[in-house]
Design a protein around this motif. Structure first.
Motif, PDB file in Angstrom:
ATOM      1  N   THR A 334       0.815  -1.214   0.000  1.00 19.84           N
ATOM      2  CA  THR A 334       0.000   0.000   0.000  1.00 19.84           C
ATOM      3  C   THR A 334       0.850   1.267   0.000  1.00 19.84           C
ATOM      4  O   THR A 334       0.391   2.318  -0.437  1.00 19.84           O
ATOM      5  CB  THR A 334      -0.917   0.017   1.232  1.00 19.84           C
ATOM      6  OG1 THR A 334      -0.129  -0.136   2.428  1.00 19.84           O
ATOM      7  CG2 THR A 334      -1.935  -1.108   1.154  1.00 19.84           C
ATOM      8  N   ARG A 335       2.087   1.169   0.462  1.00 14.22           N
ATOM      9  CA  ARG A 335       2.954   2.343   0.496  1.00 14.22           C
ATOM     10  C   ARG A 335       3.654   2.546  -0.839  1.00 14.22           C
ATOM     11  O   ARG A 335       3.798   3.671  -1.301  1.00 14.22           O
ATOM     12  CB  ARG A 335       3.993   2.207   1.616  1.00 14.22           C
ATOM     13  CG  ARG A 335       3.406   2.199   3.027  1.00 14.22           C
ATOM     14  CD  ARG A 335       4.495   2.149   4.061  1.00 14.22           C
ATOM     15  NE  ARG A 335       5.354   3.325   3.979  1.00 14.22           N
ATOM     16  CZ  ARG A 335       6.474   3.468   4.684  1.00 14.22           C
ATOM     17  NH1 ARG A 335       6.856   2.514   5.519  1.00 14.22           N
ATOM     18  NH2 ARG A 335       7.209   4.555   4.566  1.00 14.22           N
ATOM     19  N   ARG A 639      -9.794   5.755   6.353  1.00 16.98           N
ATOM     20  CA  ARG A 639      -8.680   6.331   5.586  1.00 16.98           C
ATOM     21  C   ARG A 639      -7.392   6.169   6.385  1.00 16.98           C
ATOM     22  O   ARG A 639      -7.343   6.450   7.587  1.00 16.98           O
ATOM     23  CB  ARG A 639      -8.917   7.801   5.270  1.00 16.98           C
ATOM     24  CG  ARG A 639      -9.005   8.713   6.480  1.00 16.98           C
ATOM     25  CD  ARG A 639      -8.814  10.184   6.066  1.00 16.98           C
ATOM     26  NE  ARG A 639      -9.252  11.097   7.114  1.00 16.98           N
ATOM     27  CZ  ARG A 639      -9.057  12.420   7.076  1.00 16.98           C
ATOM     28  NH1 ARG A 639      -8.409  12.950   6.051  1.00 16.98           N
ATOM     29  NH2 ARG A 639      -9.497  13.199   8.041  1.00 16.98           N
ATOM     30  N   PRO A 640      -6.329   5.687   5.740  1.00 16.79           N
ATOM     31  CA  PRO A 640      -5.022   5.626   6.407  1.00 16.79           C
ATOM     32  C   PRO A 640      -4.551   7.026   6.766  1.00 16.79           C
ATOM     33  O   PRO A 640      -4.661   7.952   5.961  1.00 16.79           O
ATOM     34  CB  PRO A 640      -4.123   4.979   5.350  1.00 16.79           C
ATOM     35  CG  PRO A 640      -5.055   4.293   4.399  1.00 16.79           C
ATOM     36  CD  PRO A 640      -6.310   5.108   4.390  1.00 16.79           C
ATOM     37  N   LEU A 656      -5.379   4.089  10.954  1.00 17.56           N
ATOM     38  CA  LEU A 656      -6.391   4.607  10.043  1.00 17.56           C
ATOM     39  C   LEU A 656      -7.540   5.186  10.857  1.00 17.56           C
ATOM     40  O   LEU A 656      -7.780   4.779  12.000  1.00 17.56           O
ATOM     41  CB  LEU A 656      -6.884   3.517   9.090  1.00 17.56           C
ATOM     42  CG  LEU A 656      -7.387   2.181   9.663  1.00 17.56           C
ATOM     43  CD1 LEU A 656      -8.863   2.273  10.026  1.00 17.56           C
ATOM     44  CD2 LEU A 656      -7.183   1.084   8.662  1.00 17.56           C
ATOM     45  N   CYS A 673     -10.853  12.408   1.835  1.00 17.16           N
ATOM     46  CA  CYS A 673     -10.036  11.209   2.028  1.00 17.16           C
ATOM     47  C   CYS A 673      -9.114  10.991   0.836  1.00 17.16           C
ATOM     48  O   CYS A 673      -7.938  10.646   0.995  1.00 17.16           O
ATOM     49  CB  CYS A 673     -10.923   9.986   2.246  1.00 17.16           C
ATOM     50  SG  CYS A 673     -11.850  10.020   3.793  1.00 17.16           S
ATOM     51  N   HIS A 674      -9.641  11.186  -0.362  1.00 19.27           N
ATOM     52  CA  HIS A 674      -8.847  10.966  -1.571  1.00 19.27           C
ATOM     53  C   HIS A 674      -7.713  11.975  -1.672  1.00 19.27           C
ATOM     54  O   HIS A 674      -6.555  11.621  -1.936  1.00 19.27           O
ATOM     55  CB  HIS A 674      -9.745  11.050  -2.801  1.00 19.27           C
ATOM     56  CG  HIS A 674      -9.015  10.833  -4.092  1.00 19.27           C
ATOM     57  ND1 HIS A 674      -8.636   9.576  -4.511  1.00 19.27           N
ATOM     58  CD2 HIS A 674      -8.589  11.705  -5.037  1.00 19.27           C
ATOM     59  CE1 HIS A 674      -8.009   9.691  -5.669  1.00 19.27           C
ATOM     60  NE2 HIS A 674      -7.973  10.968  -6.013  1.00 19.27           N
ATOM     61  N   ALA A 677      -4.985  11.319   0.913  1.00 16.82           N
ATOM     62  CA  ALA A 677      -4.106  10.192   0.565  1.00 16.82           C
ATOM     63  C   ALA A 677      -2.965  10.649  -0.319  1.00 16.82           C
ATOM     64  O   ALA A 677      -1.816  10.214  -0.167  1.00 16.82           O
ATOM     65  CB  ALA A 677      -4.912   9.085  -0.114  1.00 16.82           C
ATOM     66  N   TYR A 678      -3.252  11.538  -1.258  1.00 18.33           N
ATOM     67  CA  TYR A 678      -2.211  12.042  -2.161  1.00 18.33           C
ATOM     68  C   TYR A 678      -1.162  12.827  -1.370  1.00 18.33           C
ATOM     69  O   TYR A 678       0.041  12.655  -1.559  1.00 18.33           O
ATOM     70  CB  TYR A 678      -2.844  12.922  -3.238  1.00 18.33           C
ATOM     71  CG  TYR A 678      -1.868  13.414  -4.275  1.00 18.33           C
ATOM     72  CD1 TYR A 678      -1.530  12.621  -5.373  1.00 18.33           C
ATOM     73  CD2 TYR A 678      -1.278  14.670  -4.167  1.00 18.33           C
ATOM     74  CE1 TYR A 678      -0.623  13.073  -6.324  1.00 18.33           C
ATOM     75  CE2 TYR A 678      -0.375  15.121  -5.117  1.00 18.33           C
ATOM     76  CZ  TYR A 678      -0.051  14.326  -6.197  1.00 18.33           C
ATOM     77  OH  TYR A 678       0.834  14.765  -7.133  1.00 18.33           O
ATOM     78  N   LEU A 680      -0.507  12.530   1.825  1.00 15.81           N
ATOM     79  CA  LEU A 680       0.190  11.637   2.750  1.00 15.81           C
ATOM     80  C   LEU A 680       1.334  10.913   2.052  1.00 15.81           C
ATOM     81  O   LEU A 680       2.416  10.738   2.621  1.00 15.81           O
ATOM     82  CB  LEU A 680      -0.800  10.635   3.345  1.00 15.81           C
ATOM     83  CG  LEU A 680      -0.224   9.638   4.356  1.00 15.81           C
ATOM     84  CD1 LEU A 680       0.358  10.377   5.555  1.00 15.81           C
ATOM     85  CD2 LEU A 680      -1.296   8.656   4.815  1.00 15.81           C
ATOM     86  N   VAL A 681       1.102  10.474   0.810  1.00 16.82           N
ATOM     87  CA  VAL A 681       2.168   9.808   0.048  1.00 16.82           C
ATOM     88  C   VAL A 681       3.354  10.754  -0.125  1.00 16.82           C
ATOM     89  O   VAL A 681       4.515  10.371   0.068  1.00 16.82           O
ATOM     90  CB  VAL A 681       1.640   9.333  -1.322  1.00 16.82           C
ATOM     91  CG1 VAL A 681       2.796   8.861  -2.207  1.00 16.82           C
ATOM     92  CG2 VAL A 681       0.644   8.202  -1.148  1.00 16.82           C
TER      93      VAL A 681
END
Length: 735
Positions: A334-335, A639-640, A656, A673-674, A677-678, A680-681
């Motif tokens: 996932t990472r 969400r992570p 999460l 959430c979407h 996520a971007y 967070l990466v």
């Protein structure tokens, strides 16, 4: 001696049959064993000759092409010129040039002809069932929708589901005549969500066609001069390889003498005539191979490409869901995200260049037999716990050998079936035989006592469980080891509220509060394990993991709603509540304290759940859980929120946020959430500027969001003073 030999053979036979059966139906040796060897080995150095030119997100923006692959063709001719200026060996496009483009094809074809070292990919269409639903329409353009099979009659009876066919669609005539060669490259459709472990060498369903990495490998050997003295024709290698494979004889009819062939000729013969697939020796997660941005190469910013083999294709630098031509490998998670198809093509070429694929030393079934015999021999020679300890030592040595061989030369020894199936079954059989021997020995003892000392017969215990009086059933009933879920709660600002009210007022407030808090737990079959001050602990046990996770999540969400309602109606004081969820081993038991006793849930799982609950105050959330809670819970939206090292813990923990039940979560929340996520990466990869921009954009667009605010502040701080060593883990110093 005969008894030991019989038991050894029995253990070997039973474990072999059971292990082979499980592996046949579940492929455990591949999905667990091989993937584990990759993860244990870690990243391996890739050949310096291989470079991937990525049509990535940055290039999409800088060149203004977006995600439409057809808009890239106008840039390929200059890219080829830049690469030729640096003297690259080969240029390989992982792209299908099926549809003509009058505005660009002339210049593109001219650049290809002048370069003389460009190879492109044929598109592969695969028939899935009968004459319906084959793969490849999207990739092979709208002009290739004719059916694979045409019926001669007007019968409406569908074709058999067992009918499987493949065909390739070559590039446009102008480009096909200009390139050095072209060949297909086929991977399992990424929609299947399967892990890619093997690569096709030949596609026998396409008339023994070689795949593009094999063709490129021969051209590279030719350009480096290594094919001097090897008998080859003047025809394109894609055609020559087809003819050579068709001339291969079955193993029983081969008459070639390896000593009369050069080592390279023998290698080429093995590639051509042996299996049509090979297990790929992946070098690591996505972007382990040298990867340069298409726009950087196009603009002449990249040097040191002389003599390199360039693979050009779609390869995003950040993992985003919904992208096509991306696949899972044993290294992806996932990472890291999935790996691009062009990276897999480059990996297969690199394996050919090194002459190193993942291979088995011998048939795996033979290893199952050998391991079963060794385990059986040790467990029969050394009975009981000593035999188990010795067998564990042997297994450790075997795993060490397997890892060493895999790391050194890509040799694959099975480890999953021997360790997870054969060894535990061998232990069970050994313990059953030990128990049987003990009971037989006791029977002989009783028979002897009856004959020689009949007066003592009444003093002998009637069952083995009574031989140790100090371990009575009463003493063992005080505790119970379980694996379950723990829910921890805590009241935010409780000390301040308590200081403003009398003890009696707080008693009334907490009495009503815990009634509200406990109802969701009991309604979802949880157990209130402990209530101390402003904290409550609940557990879920004795149910399937997925059922327990769903019940705990639903209880936590209902708690949040119930507490909000409680705080709106109470007149004494508000009690905002934080919740933490974790799963693991616990001990439920009775603790004696003086004359009294108290039942508690004890263990590291309880402590971690409490630490997770405390993480809410940093992230501005209400409900946090450890990562396994997201598994198989399709009705729960989560969400992570990152990877953290909690206070007092060495191992990092992925957390999460439990957002809500699917249908109840708003569209805006899903967008948050979407976007989160971007960001967070980017943060976890140490891209502080990009992360800060992403989180600030989210907050400006959607309003306050606790995790986004937390990471924005942290990213801004790291911009000024980056951490000395960054591994993506956030450290919490407090509870």
């Amino acid at each position: 001696m005969k008894l030991h030999l019989l038991r050894t053979i029995t253990i070997a036979l039973i474990t072999f049959l059971l292990g082979s059966g499980v592996d046949y139906f579940a492929s455990i040796e591949t999905t667990v064993g091989l993937d584990s060897l990759f993860k244990i080995r870690g990243v391996r150095q890739a050949p310096a000759e291989v470079v991937v030119v990525a049509m990535d997100e940055a290039s999409e923006i800088r060149l203004g092409v977006g995600q439409d692959l057809t808009r890239w063709r106008g840039f390929h001719s200059k890219l080829i010129q830049q690469l030729q200026h640096q003297g690259v060996a080969l240029i390989i496009f992982d792209l299908q040039f099926i549809t003509p483009h009058a505005n660009h094809d002339g210049m593109f074809a001219a650049a290809i002809r002048k370069a003389g070292n460009v190879l492109v990919t044929d598109c592969v269409q695969k028939l899935l069932r009968g004459d319906e639903g084959f793969e490849g329409w999207d990739e092979c353009s709208e002009d290739n929708r004719e059916p694979f099979v045409k019926k001669e009659t007007r019968q409406e009876k569908p074709l058999s589901d067992q009918l499987i066919a493949m065909r390739k669609i070559v590039p446009t005539a102008k480009l096909a005549q200009s390139v050095l060669d072209h060949a297909p490259f086929y991977l399992t459709n990424d929609a299947d969500n399967s892990i890619v472990r093997e690569g096709w060498i030949f596609l026998d369903a396409l008339a023994e066609s070689p795949t593009l990495p094999v063709v490129a490998w021969l051209y590279y050997l030719q350009r480096t001069g290594e094919l001097k003295g090897v008998a080859l024709s003047n025809m394109p290698f894609s055609t020559w390889l087809i003819e050579q494979r068709r001339q291969c004889l079955p193993n029983s009819q081969k008459t070639s003498h390896p000593d009369k062939k050069s080592q390279l000729e023998q290698l080429i013969n093995n590639i051509v005539c042996l299996e049509d697939t090979r297990y790929l020796d992946f070098y690591g997660p996505p972007q382990t191979l040298r990867m340069e941005s298409y726009a950087d190469v196009y603009e002449g910013k990249i040097n040191n490409l002389h003599g390199k083999v360039i693979f050009v294709g779609k390869a995003n630098r950040h993992y985003l869901s919904g992208k096509t031509d991306f696949f899972q490998t044993p290294f992806t998670n996932t990472r890291s995200g999935k790996i691009a198809g062009v990276e897999i093509m480059a990996t297969q070429f690199a394996n050919l260049l090194e002459n190193r694929f993942i291979t088995s030393v011998c048939p795996q079934a033979l290893w199952y037999v050998v391991f079963g015999l060794l385990a059986g021999l040790l467990l029969t020679q050394f009975a009981g716990l000593l035999g188990i300890a010795v067998s564990v030592l042997l297994s450790g040595m075997y795993v060490g050998l397997a890892v060493w061989l895999f790391k050194r030369s890509g040799l694959w020894l099975p480890i999953a079936v021997p360790l997870l199936i054969q060894l535990p079954v061998a232990w069970l059989l050994s313990l059953l035989w030990s128990r049987r021997d003990l009971l037989n020995e006791r029977k002989r003892l009783l028979a002897f006592v009856r004959q020689v000392f009949p007066q003592w017969i009444h003093f002998i215990p009637t069952s083995p469980g009574q031989w140790y009086a100090e371990k009575s059933t009463e003493a063992l009933a005080f505790e119970r080891d379980v694996n379950g879920l723990c829910l921890a709660t805590d009241i935010e600002g409780y000390t301040t509220v308590a200081a403003e009210h009398t003890p009696h007022e707080m008693w009334e407030l907490l009495n009503d509060y815990y009634q509200v808090l406990s109802n969701p737990v009991t309604s979802h079959k949880g157990i209130i394990a402990d209530v101390t001050g402003d904290a409550m602990m609940a557990v879920w046990i004795d149910s399937p993991p997925a059922t327990q996770r769903l019940a705990a999540c639903l209880a936590a969400l209902e708690m949040g709603v119930a507490v909000d309602r409680f705080n709106e109606t109470t007149r004494v004081g508000r009690l905002p509540t934080r919740i933490g969820l974790h799963e693991g081993d616990m001990t439920l038991g009775k603790l004696k304290a003086g004359e009294g006793s108290h039942y508690r849930a004890i263990g590291d799982t309880v402590n971690i759940a409490s630490r997770i609950q405390g993480a809410n105050k940093y992230l501005g959330t209400k409900i946090l859980a450890s990562a396994p809670f997201a598994a198989n819970l399709t009705t729960i939206v989560s969400r992570p929120v990152g990877l953290f090292r909690l206070m007092g813990k060495d191992e990092p923990l992925a957390l999460l946020e439990i957002v809500g039940i699917g249908p109840d979560v708003s569209l805006i929340k899903n967008k948050i959430c979407h976007q989160f996520a971007y960001g967070l990466v980017a943060f976890q990869q140490g891209q502080w500027d990009e992360a800060a921009i992403s989180f600030e954009t989210l907050l400006n667009a959607y309003g306050e969001d606790g995790p986004s605010r937390f990471y924005l502040n942290l990213a801004l701080a790291y911009q000024k003073k980056p951490p000395l060593e960054w591994d993506g883990i956030v450290i919490f110093e407090g509870k």
